[in-house]
Design an enzyme around this catalytic site. Structure first.
Site, PDB file in Angstrom:
ATOM      1  N   GLY A  26       0.828  -1.204   0.000  1.00 37.86           N
ATOM      2  CA  GLY A  26       0.000   0.000   0.000  1.00 37.86           C
ATOM      3  C   GLY A  26       0.858   1.248   0.000  1.00 37.86           C
ATOM      4  N   GLY A  28       1.015   5.553   1.483  1.00 35.20           N
ATOM      5  CA  GLY A  28       0.518   6.558   2.409  1.00 35.20           C
ATOM      6  C   GLY A  28       0.847   7.945   1.921  1.00 35.20           C
ATOM      7  N   GLY A  29       0.841   8.897   2.869  1.00 30.11           N
ATOM      8  CA  GLY A  29       1.060  10.281   2.515  1.00 30.11           C
ATOM      9  C   GLY A  29       2.441  10.575   1.962  1.00 30.11           C
ATOM     10  N   MET A  30       3.457   9.843   2.438  1.00 31.90           N
ATOM     11  CA  MET A  30       4.806  10.149   1.976  1.00 31.90           C
ATOM     12  C   MET A  30       5.606   8.917   1.588  1.00 31.90           C
ATOM     13  SD  MET A  30       6.687  11.142   5.591  1.00 31.90           S
ATOM     14  CE  MET A  30       6.707  10.045   7.010  1.00 31.90           C
ATOM     15  N   VAL A  33       4.658   1.043   0.951  1.00 34.00           N
ATOM     16  CA  VAL A  33       5.002  -0.065   1.836  1.00 34.00           C
ATOM     17  C   VAL A  33       4.998  -1.370   1.050  1.00 34.00           C
ATOM     18  CG1 VAL A  33       4.447  -1.279   3.976  1.00 34.00           C
ATOM     19  CG2 VAL A  33       3.949   1.164   3.777  1.00 34.00           C
ATOM     20  N   ASP A 142      -0.861  10.379  16.233  1.00 38.17           N
ATOM     21  CA  ASP A 142      -1.640   9.808  15.128  1.00 38.17           C
ATOM     22  C   ASP A 142      -2.241   8.462  15.523  1.00 38.17           C
ATOM     23  OD1 ASP A 142      -2.758  10.047  12.621  1.00 38.17           O
ATOM     24  OD2 ASP A 142      -1.073   9.152  11.564  1.00 38.17           O
TER      25      ASP A 142
END
Length: 432
Positions: A26, A28-30, A33, A142
């Site tokens: 997957g 994410g924001g930065m 993975v 978070d």
């Protein structure tokens, strides 16, 4: 088509240090993975890579390094372990423990509210992880259902320290900047104040509310509406969505979600003590991080609006009547079922007559991951724990890009424990 897929997953089959990248998990924001395997010791790991776009600016490189430094110093059974920090083609990579299973968000989405015993024991493990984090002067910032994973063995793991902050460390945000996931932010964070341990306590309260009801406490048609409710600490009581929420759970949620930080639990230890007392009253084991559905079925999303309507209110006000009616109906159904049994006992088909001892069969493949299909539907990815019964005839197909389909056809016996075939790679035609 294959070229387009690979362009979105550029590191597939690449080597990062001693790790070979096997699968894309997957983005994410930065970062992206991947799942990787150590070439010498066979250890499975998750590899988080900072994308080239994030390298260009925005402070993402500093955040990535900050995440690695923080996670490297945290050793706890409920926190994903950091193994190494490497680079590939100038891109920083975090090598960490791979947790196979479902996120808490996926559990809630498919199952709805967790039973009180499971909920308290999962929540207890999360608090223990946060207590450990706070003991180093670190604020997670978070905490959310997507950042908690339940492994297939039932282990609870806290993930993602991408925006965690050491109270004595360098600042990674501008003064007054808001960072985090809106639905979990505390009133003081939305007002531009500094996050501290009590801000994480607030997020834990939001998380417990979700686990108890299946939905978030602060919801609205716009971000502005959600923020206004958070600043006012205005949320419906959890019993509105789930009447069976224990009163003591409601009290814990209420104290976590106090508008004024001084009225909340002041430390994770305080919160842990209250939760531990409640959890001790039940022996319910931790749930595993696998979908609670039969093979071949797609889990249905939990919809709280369908669960608690005006009809439910009538049910709660007429419990005695319904109890008598239910008992009468149950007795009538028993007689009907008994009659049907004698009429249909000779017509049972072999397909669904399996009633033997339950067995778990482990399905895996050598050198990577594969999709598992049953009756034309994908039921998961390897490694996978398949729930079966003694005597059941199982037919599966393993599918993997670039490899020939691998059929698995077996009948479950006492000796049936696991399958780990080597899939045959399809040779590409380079002459075209």
């Amino acid at each position: 088509m294959v070229k387009n897929i690979l362009s979105r997953r550029p590191l597939l089959n690449a080597s990062i240090g001693e790790y070979r990248v096997e699968d894309f998990l997957g983005a994410g924001g930065m970062g992206e993975v991947y799942r990787a395997i150590h070439s010498k010791i066979g250890r499975v790991a998750a590899v988080k890579v900072l994308t080239p776009a994030a390298l260009d600016g925005g402070g993402f490189t500093e955040r990535f390094l900050n995440e690695a430094r923080i996670q490297a110093g945290l050793q706890h059974p409920n926190i994903a372990t950091l193994y190494d920090f490497l680079e590939i083609n100038g891109q920083p990579c975090i090598i960490m423990e791979y947790v196979d299973g479902l996120t808490l968000s996926e559990q809630i989405r498919t199952r709805g509210p967790l039973p009180p015993g499971e909920m308290l024991r999962v929540f207890q493990s999360i608090i223990e992880a946060i207590r450990h984090v706070h003991s180093f002067g670190i604020i997670h910032r978070d905490i959310k259902a997507n950042n908690v994973k339940l492994s297939t063995s039932g282990q609870v793991k806290l993930l993602d320290f991408g925006i965690a902050k050491a109270q004595t460390g360098m600042s990674l945000t501008e003064t007054g900047a808001v960072i985090g996931t809106i639905e979990y932010l505390s009133p003081e964070q939305l007002s531009g104040g500094m996050a501290d341990a009590r801000s994480d306590i607030w997020a834990l309260g939001v998380l417990l509310y979700q686990m108890a009801t299946g939905c978030a406490p602060f919801a609205g048609k716009s971000v502005g509406e959600v923020c206004l409710k958070i600043v006012k600490a205005d949320y419906p009581p959890p019993t509105r969505f789930n009447p069976s929420v224990p009163p003591d759970v409601g009290k814990i949620i209420s104290r976590c979600l106090k508008q004024n930080p001084t009225q909340r639990y002041q430390t994770a230890q305080e919160l842990l003590e209250d939760v531990s007392r409640l959890a001790a009253k039940t022996k319910t084991p931790l749930p595993s991080g696998k979908a609670d559905v039969s093979p071949g079925q797609t889990p249905a999303a939990f919809n709280p609006a369908q669960q608690f309507t005006k009809g439910n209110l009538w049910v709660r006000r007429n419990k005695l009547f319904l109890s008598v009616a239910a008992s009468t109906a149950a007795l009538l159904l028993a007689f009907i079922a008994f009659g049907l049994y004698w009429m249909l006992s000779g017509a049972a088909t072999e397909q669904h007559s399996v009633g033997g001892e339950q067995r778990i069969v482990r399905i895996d493949v050598v050198g990577g991951r594969a999709e598992i299909h049953r009756d034309g539907r994908q039921i998961g990815k390897t490694p996978f724990s398949l729930e079966t019964h003694m005597g059941e005839h199982v037919k599966l197909t393993l599918k993997r890009d670039g490899y020939a389909d691998e059929p698995l056809d077996f009948t479950v016996t006492a000796q049936t424990k696991n399958f780990s075939p080597t899939m045959k790679k399809i040779e590409s035609d380079t002459t075209r």
